[in-house]
Design an enzyme around this catalytic site. Sequence first.
Site, PDB file in Angstrom:
ATOM      1  CB  THR A   7      -2.957   3.966   0.743  1.00 29.96           C
ATOM      2  OG1 THR A   7      -2.955   4.841  -0.380  1.00 29.96           O
ATOM      3  CG2 THR A   7      -4.204   3.099   0.694  1.00 29.96           C
ATOM      4  CG  LEU A  18      -1.899  -1.127   1.407  1.00 29.51           C
ATOM      5  CD1 LEU A  18      -2.628  -0.992   2.747  1.00 29.51           C
ATOM      6  CD2 LEU A  18      -2.895  -1.160   0.265  1.00 29.51           C
ATOM      7  CG  ASP A  19       0.414   4.364  -2.914  1.00 31.54           C
ATOM      8  OD1 ASP A  19       1.200   3.532  -3.411  1.00 31.54           O
ATOM      9  OD2 ASP A  19      -0.418   5.007  -3.572  1.00 31.54           O
ATOM     10  CE  LYS A  20       5.411   8.830   4.750  1.00 34.48           C
ATOM     11  NZ  LYS A  20       6.429   9.907   4.602  1.00 34.48           N
TER      12      LYS A  20
END
Length: 341
Positions: free
Chosen positions: A155, A151-153
């Site tokens: 998100t 997951l993106d930082k």
Amino acid sequence: MDDGDEAALEDGATSVDIIAGAEDEGLRLDRVLARHRPELSRTRLQALIAEGRLTRNGQPVSGGATKVAAGDRFSLSIPEPKPAAPIAQNIALDIVYEDGDLIVIDKPAGLVVHPAPGNPDGTLVNALLHHCGDSLSGVGGVRRPGIVHRLDKDTSGLLVVAKNDRAHKALAAQFADHGRTGPLERAYLAFVWGVPDLPSGTVDVPVGRHSTARERITVRSDGRFALTHWQRLATYSDAAGRPVATLMECRLETGRTHQIRVHMDHIGHPLLGDSVYGIGQRTKANRLGEKARLVLGRLGRQALHAARLGFEHPSTGAFLLFESPLPAELAALQEALEIEE
């Protein structure tokens, strides 16, 4: 092929003796070993062979393409997993589920998944090395957690991590399929600007790295295939009753970097709080009421949450389904948007 006894060697490695059967006659060695030692990936087996850790009838084997003959006796030396390069750090984790094969984390926004330039520590991997300790039996020969998706930082939401090679292989196969034919289920909640005309839809456009802004992903004809399904869950209006934002559920059939963020921006509905792709957000935010503007201004990240994760357990075959409610900052955003109506 019969699997023989395992014995410990003086250097801490484990010796595995294998006798080839008639059904293995003429097959590639690396394929046969992978089939009968499923806890080791083919990549790992090929690395062990390259290190000279496999013998056939007492003689070193030079390559995995070697054909197997019935009656061949193989001895494989499997070294103890090496310590992971990242350091273990005592970082609090929200653990949803854990057993000997895997761990499911509810990741907060702001936590990077894996060490990288700019984020050498303080990541989820550092936290898992501390929490899991010796329960990590080694992924690819290294005592580390097996990251099968990210997951993106900024998100938040659910993420599963493997503890051993067998689990890593099985989970990676499910994520590679993206639920097209297998059991994997993933759903994200996204707050986007504007209200789509249709109640649901699909974005089917390729994405790739931006030619000049390397931190950005963009729609491009020569990019990688990317498919996102979306559905309206709720709509929000401003004080004048004009549509201003939507809560969507997004499901992925591919797992490209920033996929939801890029696809939603492509159809004219960028995510609230997305400073990379949400061009013109300040103008849109001016339509919000005072409380909603205040909450959005404090958000500091894209309004995206991995809310549902389901997969087949790599050992038991049972289907596991997990759900995560909106974190406090997104729940506050939702409440503020509802007040506007």
